[in-house]
Scaffold this motif. Structure first.
Motif, PDB file in Angstrom:
ATOM      1  N   ALA A  58       0.803  -1.226   0.000  1.00 50.03           N
ATOM      2  CA  ALA A  58       0.000   0.000   0.000  1.00 50.03           C
ATOM      3  C   ALA A  58       0.838   1.279   0.000  1.00 50.03           C
ATOM      4  CB  ALA A  58      -0.979  -0.017   1.171  1.00 50.03           C
ATOM      5  N   PRO A  59       1.934   1.356   0.749  1.00 49.51           N
ATOM      6  CA  PRO A  59       2.719   2.598   0.733  1.00 49.51           C
ATOM      7  C   PRO A  59       3.290   2.958  -0.644  1.00 49.51           C
ATOM      8  CG  PRO A  59       3.305   1.266   2.632  1.00 49.51           C
ATOM      9  CD  PRO A  59       2.430   0.421   1.758  1.00 49.51           C
ATOM     10  N   VAL A  60       3.450   1.977  -1.519  1.00 42.83           N
ATOM     11  CA  VAL A  60       4.012   2.251  -2.843  1.00 42.83           C
ATOM     12  C   VAL A  60       3.093   3.186  -3.625  1.00 42.83           C
ATOM     13  CG1 VAL A  60       4.786   1.234  -5.022  1.00 42.83           C
ATOM     14  CG2 VAL A  60       5.277   0.068  -2.859  1.00 42.83           C
ATOM     15  N   ALA A  61       1.799   2.988  -3.527  1.00 46.42           N
ATOM     16  CA  ALA A  61       0.853   3.865  -4.227  1.00 46.42           C
ATOM     17  C   ALA A  61       0.988   5.297  -3.722  1.00 46.42           C
ATOM     18  CB  ALA A  61      -0.577   3.361  -4.050  1.00 46.42           C
ATOM     19  N   ASP A  62       1.162   5.464  -2.421  1.00 42.20           N
ATOM     20  CA  ASP A  62       1.317   6.813  -1.885  1.00 42.20           C
ATOM     21  C   ASP A  62       2.656   7.417  -2.288  1.00 42.20           C
ATOM     22  OD1 ASP A  62       0.133   8.968  -0.233  1.00 42.20           O
ATOM     23  OD2 ASP A  62       2.031   8.682   0.841  1.00 42.20           O
ATOM     24  N   MET A  63       3.680   6.597  -2.412  1.00 38.90           N
ATOM     25  CA  MET A  63       4.974   7.107  -2.866  1.00 38.90           C
ATOM     26  C   MET A  63       4.855   7.598  -4.311  1.00 38.90           C
ATOM     27  SD  MET A  63       7.365   4.283  -0.977  1.00 38.90           S
ATOM     28  CE  MET A  63       8.976   5.002  -1.328  1.00 38.90           C
TER      29      MET A  63
END
Length: 178
Positions: free
Chosen positions: A157-162
């Motif tokens: 999930a953090p990859v999308a925010d990155m």
């Protein structure tokens, strides 16, 4: 200073209040406020180490995910300096390496690549105040993503925010490599 140990709230506070790192005002004499900010940064390094062991810092990092730096009305994208272009290219390459759901060791390695690029930008960028503040917010968001990936490499999930942070950067800066 190890950026992996700085809670996001502290990073944002430092970016906005003290503006330590990239942009440095070129005035020859430091004001009393600048001296206070420098002292706060020195104390913040000690506090950051202590806070790294505090479980609550993970909640602060998670709360900052998904928060774009606001784009001013009629914004003309800011010109990045060479270290910013280099550092953000390194970030984009590392984040691209996270897209295919790699194994946990690769996730940790790419997160470390992002952190290394962020450290490089903090050490080498020199921007005017307004774009510097925006950059620090974007870098803090990227650091929140890498922290989340290091804590749970199986959660993508953090990859999308990155990616969203990189898009926020693209909107704010006129980077020829974006």
């Amino acid at each position: 200073m190890n950026l992996k140990q700085i809670p996001l709230a502290l990073a944002l506070t430092l970016a906005i209040a003290a503006m330590a790192g990239c942009a440095q005002d070129s005035t020859p004499a430091a004001s009393a406020a600048d001296a206070g900010a420098i002292e706060q940064v020195a104390h913040a390094e000690d506090d950051a180490h202590d806070a790294a062991h505090d479980a609550d810092h993970a909640h602060a990092a998670a709360a900052a995910l998904g928060v774009d730096f606001p784009v001013p009305d009629n914004h003309e994208p800011w010109a990045p300096d060479a270290p910013l272009i280099e550092g953000m290219s390194r970030v984009r390459t590392a984040v691209a390496g996270l897209e295919a759901r790699p194994d946990e060791a690769t996730v940790i390695a790419r997160a470390a690549d992002v952190d290394d690029a962020v450290e490089y930008m903090f050490a080498n960028c020199s921007l005017p105040t307004e774009p510097d503040i925006a950059l620090h917010a974007i870098l803090a968001r990227l650091m929140a993503g890498t922290q989340a990936l290091q804590e749970n490499p199986a959660d993508a999930a953090p990859v999308a925010d990155m990616h969203a942070a990189l898009e926020n950067y693209r909107t704010l800066f006129d980077d020829p490599n974006s």
